[in-house]
Structures are given as C-alpha cells and as structure tokens.
Design a protein around this motif. Structure first.
Motif, PDB file in Angstrom:
ATOM      1  N   LYS A 232       2.010  -1.333  -1.923  1.00  0.00           N
ATOM      2  CA  LYS A 232       3.208  -1.073  -2.724  1.00  0.00           C
ATOM      3  C   LYS A 232       3.065  -1.672  -4.122  1.00  0.00           C
ATOM      4  O   LYS A 232       3.536  -1.116  -5.103  1.00  0.00           O
ATOM      5  N   TYR A 233       2.410  -2.828  -4.210  1.00  0.00           N
ATOM      6  CA  TYR A 233       2.273  -3.490  -5.507  1.00  0.00           C
ATOM      7  C   TYR A 233       0.914  -3.256  -6.153  1.00  0.00           C
ATOM      8  O   TYR A 233       0.483  -3.997  -7.026  1.00  0.00           O
ATOM      9  N   GLY A 234       0.243  -2.247  -5.669  1.00  0.00           N
ATOM     10  CA  GLY A 234      -0.960  -1.807  -6.368  1.00  0.00           C
ATOM     11  C   GLY A 234      -2.202  -2.620  -6.065  1.00  0.00           C
ATOM     12  O   GLY A 234      -3.206  -2.513  -6.748  1.00  0.00           O
ATOM     13  N   MET A 235      -2.167  -3.466  -5.040  1.00  0.00           N
ATOM     14  CA  MET A 235      -3.361  -4.219  -4.688  1.00  0.00           C
ATOM     15  C   MET A 235      -3.908  -3.572  -3.414  1.00  0.00           C
ATOM     16  O   MET A 235      -3.239  -3.546  -2.387  1.00  0.00           O
ATOM     17  N   LEU A 236      -5.095  -2.981  -3.511  1.00  0.00           N
ATOM     18  CA  LEU A 236      -5.587  -2.198  -2.393  1.00  0.00           C
ATOM     19  C   LEU A 236      -6.731  -2.925  -1.704  1.00  0.00           C
ATOM     20  O   LEU A 236      -7.861  -2.908  -2.183  1.00  0.00           O
ATOM     21  N   PRO A 237      -6.435  -3.571  -0.598  1.00  0.00           N
ATOM     22  CA  PRO A 237      -7.445  -4.404   0.043  1.00  0.00           C
ATOM     23  C   PRO A 237      -8.549  -3.576   0.707  1.00  0.00           C
ATOM     24  O   PRO A 237      -8.316  -2.430   1.115  1.00  0.00           O
ATOM     25  N   ILE A 238      -9.725  -4.171   0.801  1.00  0.00           N
ATOM     26  CA  ILE A 238     -10.855  -3.515   1.456  1.00  0.00           C
ATOM     27  C   ILE A 238     -11.265  -4.383   2.650  1.00  0.00           C
ATOM     28  O   ILE A 238     -11.499  -5.584   2.488  1.00  0.00           O
TER      29      ILE A 238
END
Lengths: 285, 300, 450
Positions: free
Chosen positions: C363-369
C-alpha cells in the motif's frame, strides 16, 4: 509634535534624490510584498497546480494544504512549546536583567565596571557561534532534550542585551527617589520590588517584546538540542517539513504562513516597542 | 556603617548575581571547555587524545575554510557598504517625509527584520532556485520555458542570493536605528537651514551626516559582530552549495562537527570564529574611539 | 490479526516486571501499568510525518500492537539528517532508544562499529528468518559477521531511470540501448524545448548515490572494488574504473544531458520539473516511486516507465540488469536491552519482515522480495507500482553504493562536493580521483582496517 512645524518649510529636493529614493523604496516594497503575496495565494493552491505553474493564481482554491500542514506538522503542540520557551524566558530575563541593572546603576560598587563589561561581551556571542560548545556541554550535563536545556541558554543569550536596555532606563530613575525610600528604612531588595519594578514598566515592555521575538524566531539551538519531537518549536517543525525523500510545496507554504502569523500580530500590536528595542541595540557601543 | 556596607554588598550580590552566574555558566564555561577540546581529536565518545595544534593546522590548510572566510568578509561588506548606508538613506527619506505613504514604507522596510530566518530561507530558497520563481518569471517573460537560473552557480557568484536576502532583511534594523537618532535632531536647526535656503542635499551633507557619524560607527560594530555569527538562513537556503561555494565559517563549523563527528575540530573552528569576531570588534572599537574623539575636538 | 510467526514471550517475565512498571509509571500510565506487565520500548525513526513511511509504520504498528497488546512502542520522528545527529548525541549520553533504525552499510557505523547495537544472529538463526529471505538481507554487516538490522526485505535501488514515455514518443525517440545513445538524445530534446534529465543534486549526494555508484559498479569488477576499498594489490580510486566513471559524468554534462543547474536544484524542484512534463528523464532512487505516485497527474501515471541505466561502453558488466542499491534500512536494537525488552524488540523486528504484512508494505509502495513468490505482483493495480516491482525483480546484480561502503566524511567532502565542481567544470575527473584516493589512503576506515 515639534517635527510638524519644520516640515511645512520644505527645502528644495533635487530630482535625482527623489528618483533614487523611489527606486530604493521600490526594491524593498517588491522584495517584501511580492514573495509574501505569492506565498499567500500559493498556499491555497493544490499541489499539482503549483508543480505545473509556480506563478499562476490558483484555479481551484483549497484549504487542504492548511489542514494537512496543521495535522502532519503538529503545529498545535509546536505552538505550545514555542510559547512555553518564549514566555518563561521573557519573564526570567525581565526579572534578572532589571535586578542586575538596578544593582549596577544604583548600588555603588567597584565591581560594577568589571561585571558590566563582562556581561557586555555577551552581545558579541550568539547561540549560532557557540552552538558547538553549548551542545557538548549540554550533552555532558544530560541537558539535551530537556526544557531546561533550551531555557537556560535562552535566558543567558538574551540577558546581555536586556541588562544593557534596563541599565539605560534604571539609570534615569532619580537617585532621590531611592534615597528617600532608603531613609524610610527600605532595603535594596524592597526598593527593587516596590519602586524600580513598577517605575520601569516602559522598558519592561520593550525588553519583554524584544526577548519574546528573539526566542520565537530562534532555530539553531532547539534544532540541535531536541531529538524528541515533544520539545520542538514552531521554527524547527517548519524546517523539518522540508522532508528528505518526499516533498510537497503546498503544505510547506501553508505551514510557513501558519508559523508567520504570530509575528505579524506581534508586529502590528507592538511595532513601537520592537522599534525601540532594535534602535537601542546599536547604541550599546 | 560597616553593617550597611555589608548589607549593600549582599543586596548587590542578590540582585546582580543570578544574571552574572547564568550568563557566565552558559556563555563562558562552554567556550573554555571547547578551547580545551580544540586541542584534541575527540570524536564525541571515548577518551580525547591531545593533538596539539593539529586541528588548527588542518583548518588553515583547508581551502573551504578560506573560502568561508572570504564569504564572511562579503557578508561584512554588504553590511558596511549596503545595509548601513541604505538604512541611513531610507531613514532620512522617511524622516524628512520626502515621499508619501511613509508609514507604509516604514513597515515594508522594517518587517523583514522581524521575520524568522527559517521562513526567509525556505521562501527565498524557492525564489532563487534554478527553476524557482525568478527563473520561471524570466522564462515566461522571454518565452523560454527551459530557462534556468544558473548565474548563481559559479564559485564567485554562489553567495550573491544570500547577500541580497541579507541586504533586504537587515537593512530595516539600521533604518530603525537611524530613524530613532534622526528624530533626536533639533527641528529648529533644520528649520533655520531651510529658511536660509539650504537645499536638501546641503542639509544632508552638512548637517545630518556629521551628526550621525557616531551612529554609523556603532552600527558598523554591530554589523561586524553580527556577520560572523549567523548562518541559519544559508544553512536552509543552500547548505553551503554548490559544492562549498556559498559556505561560511559558521556552517563549516556545524558541518564538520555534526556530520563527521569531529568535535575537536569543530571546537577549533568555534574558537577561531569567536576570536575573529572579538578581534575585529576590538579594531573597530578603537577606530570608532579615535574617530569620535577627533569629531568631538573638531566640533568644539 | 495474529502474527503468523507465532507468539513467544519466554524468560524472566517477573524480573522485568519491576523495571517496566517503573518506566510505565514514569510515563504516568500508573494505574494501567499495575494491571499488565507491559513492555514499553522507545524507538526513533529517520523520517517525519509527511513521509509515506510514516503511514506505513503507523499501520504496521497498529497491527502489531493489536496482536501484542503487552508491547507498547513509543516512536519519535526525525528527518534524516537530524536523526544521525541525534543518535550520535544520544549514544554519547547513554540515552539511545531501545529500537534503533539502522543502515546495513556504513551510514550508522557510529553506532554499529562502537558496540551500541545488538547482534541479531542468535535470533535470526533461532527463528529461521534467514530461510525466507534472499541472502543479501542477512549478510554480514561487520567484519565480525554481526548482523545488526533487518527491515522489510526490500532493496533500495539508487539508480532508476524514470522515463516520460509520452514525451519520448512525442519527440520520436526510443529508450536507448547504450549510455552514449542516451547522451546523444540531449540535443534533440533541448531543441524541442525540454530538459533531457533532472536529478536534483542540491543536497549533493544524489549524483554520487544515483549515478556515480552504478557507473563505478559497472565499469569495475567486484574484485577491483573490494581491492580499491582495502587498498590491496595496488588498487585504488585513481584506477581506470573510477576515473572513467567520473569522465562519463563529465561527458554527460558536455552532451547537455546533465544540466549545469543541477548543483543548486533541489530534489523537490527536480521532481516538479519531471512531473510537470518539462523533462524526459528523471534519474533517482526507487524511493521516487512514492513521490511520483502522489504528485503525478492521473493522465501521466501510465506514461511513466522505469528502466535500468543503458549499457555503458567499456564496462566490466556489459548488461543492463544491474543497479546500485542497498537493502533498506531496518530495525535493530540497543545493545544494552535486557532479555525481556530484547525479546519484545525482536518480535517487532520480525513482525516487520513478515510476508503476511505485505499488504501494508505494498500500500505504501514498498515491495518486498522473498525467496519464494508470495503473490505480490497480483496485488498491484497501480501502473507505477507494477513497474517498480518489475524493476526490482529484474535486477540481477546489486552494485555497491559509494556512501554505503566508504566513510561519510570523504564521500561528502571530496566526492559529493567534487561532483558538483565536476559538473560546473572546475575540476577534472583525474584531479578529483587523485584527491579522493589521497583522502581514502590517509583517512578511510576501510584502509585502516587492513
């Protein structure tokens, strides 16, 4: 007033003189008013309009910037902190400076010269120039992040000028008044409380307004001494809105307006006192 | 009599003591502590090692220090040849009511001096930015939307926007000082001069200026004292950039101390800044003293 | 919502009861503190409330606190620069918060190198956290092998080329395959009345972090970089990879690709230029996605693409599937925490990297891998977020960011300030490289460690 009498007989004013006058005045007018007007209307502009065109008037006026700035910038408690620092400092500075000025001018002592010039040195040192020593000392004493860590330096850095202002006034209180009270059996502390303080009301107002203003606009000390948001002031809150990795002109400008309003009110209400304070500033010699 | 003298001394201590103590503890003690630290390599933690004059040697061989000093010099110059003469001129114009709406102009000149440095810096940071307000206005006026304001990007010109802001912001203080002093001038004297047919120029040159010389001198001291000390505006406006081109000593001190944890080095800069300003003020005061003595002798 | 990583709160609860009560009482939560033996932790984060990270933290903490009502964390917010100043001061005065925000590299070396942060490896191994993360996130953060922080498993790429596709098409150009072609486009773009690229280098780390680092990383081999850091085998910063990287930047200025106004353009202004359609490219970190999302007009969101830097001629790494970057900042804990507080802090740290909270991160634009696909791409609707995730997943080589590996003082005073001079033409690449090598040789902790 006397100055109205001579004005009627006006000397010949050379034309270049008038032109230069207006040019210089125009510079100040433009520089003062234009950014302020621009700031004013831009703060009502939606972010996307600001980004698209910085100069234009808002198409869709909005107060959203203000709402956001007030909430995200937490100006409510920043204002409270600024007020606490300014009011406490002002009260302490007024009391200490007048008492010191009274001692220096009305109680004969061979130490006066020394102490007076010692305090006068403080006019040369500002918070900015000694922030590194202050920070190190405050750290050592565990005073960073405390109200005291801000208040003590605030009092110290404002006291030199206040003593100077107060001394110039208290000196003019007739010695006879004090002597009379002494003969009636009052000691110096009573004279200070019952005679000097009440008589000094005009200079007290000037010192108070001047000190309050100095505290209100101060930035470096609070910035350095506070890591805890709970003791930050309006100025520091404002500087922090210029975020590191994110940005928004709209609420930055709204916040600037919010933070500047108290100064505008202070100016409108106490213009004369502020002017007196500043004008006496240069006479310290 | 002895008792009275003792009670006088006690009152003196009670009345003057608090101010002296708080002032001494906050202003003098930390400076002395810094003086000691300036001879060490203290990094904010651990035990400081004594390094002699190393910090001072490093500082004096750092080009950024000298460039900061140069910029500080320009700040002094702007005060001496800009703010003070302009402040005097404006005060004179307003005092003699040579223009209309003097109340309005008084406000416009004085109000900037009251504004907070943070606000001024944030505002003028945007005004003078390469794609800021000035650039956008020039761009729109010349029909070149790409216009970017780069004349303040060179080593020599980087400090100019700051100097303009200082000139605008603090002229008001000198204006108020001169205005207050001009208002002490005896109206009869001016009246007489006007009746004698003196021109405005003559009144200014022969009557007013000589009278205000002491004020000029004290203002100059005020200006020099102030010029080394403030850097808040610059800090937020340019942070010393581009590169180090708009740096001043105060900012140089902050950056070294707080960004790189060099407390010893930062203390050394603080000491140099304080010494420099005391030194310049002593020189100016002695000049001022000599001047005013000559002025008094000449006048009598 | 429960924490799927399980609730473990073992060990001497009683022992800490007294101390936490004292803390709680001091915070004037008096009566409630008597009912629960709460653990209260303090934390400072390096962003202010206008930052998108603030919202993410709030939501994560709400969920955490709902799942762990016995743990309360009091957060304080500081902007990035203030954070470092204050943490340093707090370390000296012995007042560090319990939960620290730490950088994986040198940025918070003033804490990690000096023993202020706890090594997390015992916790990581005990709970098997390393199995769900790519190795880059749990690699050693000190010569001793210590790991001081883990955050949301996310690489902060510092070099992303944002493209205004609409403008590029309008000018009849294509996203170039090589850096030379990219520079070659400058003339046409300028003639059409647009700015080729914006960076926003006023705060002076941008050109170093977002451009020089990737150039150095591609031009030199990892072995060369390691040697240059340590000063081994005669390697150093006067070697061709470093000098050539600087030269490329100078070439980009000469070609008109980098504007000479960059050293006094703020990032805010750079973003505003790009967003208002006045520049074709914006070069910056992956963090700009968040800013672009909030500032881009709706009709431009589809038009912005994200690319790695085109291929660099003469590079050791010839491909384009590399970018400079570093794992995001994460949480660590103060070395002096007792067992109960440490367990509570670890719970919070672990909670942050838990895949079940990915909805908040996304939602806050941090896209974990993660090591396995946890279905993030399916959750994305925003075109920019999709590009961002695609970009992150496409990068094979994560190249070092200079200010992450070398001492801040040298990077800031010599490289960052020097790059501005390079752009303005008052220093040559050779001189700047020589000056930096001299600084590193004399001062840098990497060389001293040798």
């Amino acid at each position: 007033m006397a100055d109205h009498e001579w004005k009627s007989g006006r000397a010949r004013v050379p034309l270049p003189f008038t032109i230069v006058s207006y040019v210089v005045l125009a510079f100040f007018t433009v520089f003062t008013l234009f950014p302020l007007i621009w700031l004013g209307y831009t703060s009502f502009k939606p972010e996307q309009e600001i980004v698209a065109n910085m100069v234009a008037l808002p198409v869709n006026w909005t107060v959203r910037n203000y709402v956001q700035a007030w909430q995200l910038g937490e100006f409510g408690h920043l204002f409270v902190n600024s007020l606490i620092f300014c009011v406490v400092t002002t009260v302490v500075v007024v009391l200490l400076s007048l008492s010191a000025a009274f001692a220096f001018t009305k109680i004969p002592s061979r130490w006066t010269r020394l102490w007076f010039s010692f305090i006068g040195l403080g006019l040369l040192v500002t918070i900015s120039s000694s922030i590194v020593p202050l920070f190190i000392a405050a750290n050592y004493l565990g005073l960073t992040n405390t109200y005291l860590g801000i208040l003590i330096p605030y009092v110290a850095f404002n006291i030199s000028f206040a003593v100077y202002l107060a001394a110039s006034f208290v000196r003019s209180i007739p010695n006879e008044v004090i002597e009379a009270a002494k003969i009636d059996g009052a000691n110096y502390l009573q004279v200070y409380r019952l005679i000097v303080l009440p008589m000094s009301r005009p200079i007290i107002t000037t010192i108070a307004i001047f000190t309050f203003h100095a505290c209100w606009v101060e930035y470096v000390l609070v910035y350095m001494m506070s890591s805890d948001s709970s003791i930050r002031t309006v100025q520091v809150g404002l500087s922090l809105l210029k975020g590191q990795l994110s940005f928004n002109f709209g609420f930055l400008f709204a916040a600037v307006v919010i933070a500047s309003l108290p100064l505008l009110i202070l100016y409108l209400a106490f213009r004369k006192h502020l002017q007196t304070g500043f004008s006496l500033g240069a006479l310290k010699g | 009599m002895v008792l009275a003298a003792r009670s006088n001394r006690a009152s003196y201590a009670l009345l003057a003591g608090p101010a002296i103590v708080i002032y001494g503890l906050v202003i003098v003690v930390p400076v002395l502590y810094s003086l000691v630290l300036s001879f060490t390599d203290w990094a904010g933690m651990g035990v400081p090692n004594f390094v002699g004059f190393t910090n001072y040697v490093v500082m004096f061989s750092d080009p950024i220090f000298w460039w900061g000093l140069r910029n500080n010099g320009l700040v002094v110059l702007v005060s001496l040849i800009g703010q003070i003469p302009l402040g005097f001129f404006l005060a004179y114009v307003i005092y003699r009511r040579l223009v209309r709406h003097s109340g309005f102009f008084e406000a416009v000149i004085f109000f900037p001096a009251l504004m907070s440095p943070v606000v001024v810096a944030l505002l003028f940071g945007v005004v003078f930015a390469p794609s800021g307000l000035v650039a956008e206005m020039i761009g729109r006026a010349t029909g070149n939307p790409m216009f970017s304001l780069t004349i303040f990007n060179t080593k020599n010109t980087a400090i100019i926007p700051y100097l303009i802001v200082l000139l605008w912001m603090y002229t008001g203080i000198y204006f108020i000082i001169f205005l207050a002093n001009l208002q002490k001038t005896s109206p009869e004297m001016l009246e007489a001069a006007v009746l004698d047919g003196a021109s405005e120029w003559n009144i200014l040159k022969s009557l007013i200026v000589p009278q205000q010389i002491p004020v000029f001198l004290t203002s100059a001291i005020y200006a020099v004292a102030g010029s080394l000390k403030s850097f808040e505006i610059l800090w937020i406006m340019t942070n010393g950039g581009p590169s180090y081109y708009s740096n001043v000593l105060g900012l140089y001190m902050i950056q070294n101390t707080f960004s790189f944890y060099k407390y010893g080095f930062g203390s050394a800069i603080a000491i140099v800044v304080i010494l420099l300003s005391v030194f310049m003020i002593l020189i100016l005061s002695s000049i001022a003293a000599r001047f005013s003595r000559r002025f008094e002798q000449g006048a009598t | 919502m429960n924490s799927p990583l399980g609730k473990t709160f073992p060990l001497g609860r009683l022992a800490c009861r007294v101390s936490t009560m004292a803390v709680a009482a001091a915070l004037s939560f008096g009566s409630t503190a008597l009912a629960y033996a709460d653990v209260t932790l303090s934390a400072i984060v390096p962003y202010t409330k206008i930052d998108p990270d603030y919202g993410r933290l709030q939501e994560t903490y709400e969920r955490f606190h709902a799942a762990n009502p016995d743990i309360t964390i009091n957060f304080d917010y500081l902007d990035h620069d203030a954070y470092h100043n204050k943490m340093q001061a707090l370390a000296i005065s012995g007042n560090l918060p319990d939960v620290l925000t730490l950088w994986p590299g040198k940025r918070t070396g003033y804490l990690t190198n000096r023993g202020y942060a706890k090594d997390l490896r015992p916790f990581i191994q005990r709970d098997g956290v390393d199995k769900m993360l790519r190795p880059v996130f749990t690699q050693a953060q000190a010569p001793s092998g210590d790991v001081y922080e883990i955050g949301v498993p996310y690489v902060n790429f510092t070099n992303v080329v944002y493209v205004n596709r609409k403008l590029l098409d309008q000018l009849g150009l294509k996203y170039p395959a090589t850096l030379e072609e990219l520079m070659g486009q400058s003339k046409a773009i300028r003639e059409a009345g647009y700015r080729p690229a914006v960076f926003g280098d006023q705060s002076n780390w941008v050109l170093q972090s977002c451009l020089l680092s990737v150039l150095v990383g591609r031009l030199g081999t990892p072995e060369w970089f390691a040697n240059a850091l340590a000063g081994k085998d005669g390697a150093g910063f006067t070697d061709p990879p470093f000098v050539n990287a600087l030269q490329k930047i100078r070439d980009m200025v000469d070609a008109g690709f980098i504007d000479v106004s960059e050293p006094s353009t703020t990032r805010e202004q750079a973003l505003s230029t790009f967003v208002s359609g006045r520049s074709v490219y914006l070069i910056g970190g992956i963090w700009e996605v968040v800013n672009l999302t909030s500032a881009l007009p709706a009709d431009m969101k589809d038009a912005v693409e994200m690319h790695p830097l085109p291929a660099v001629a003469g590079a050791a790494l010839a491909g384009v599937d590399s970018s400079s970057g570093q794992p995001a900042t994460g949480f660590g804990m103060s070395a002096k925490l007792d067992d109960d507080k440490a367990e509570a802090a670890w719970k919070w740290i672990k909670f942050n990297l838990d895949p079940s909270n990915k909805d908040i991160d996304v939602k806050y634009g941090m896209l974990p891998i993660y090591t396995s696909d946890v279905g993030i791409s399916d959750m994305l609707t925003d075109p920019l977020a999709k590009s961002s995730y695609a970009f992150s997943s496409s990068i094979k080589d994560v190249l070092p960011v200079l200010d992450d590996r070398l001492d801040a003082e040298g990077v800031t005073q010599v490289i960052n300030a020097g790059l501005q001079e390079l752009v303005l033409g008052s220093v040559t690449p050779q001189d700047l490289a020589a000056k930096y090598e001299a600084w590193v040789a004399a001062n840098d902790s990497n060389r001293k460690a040798k």
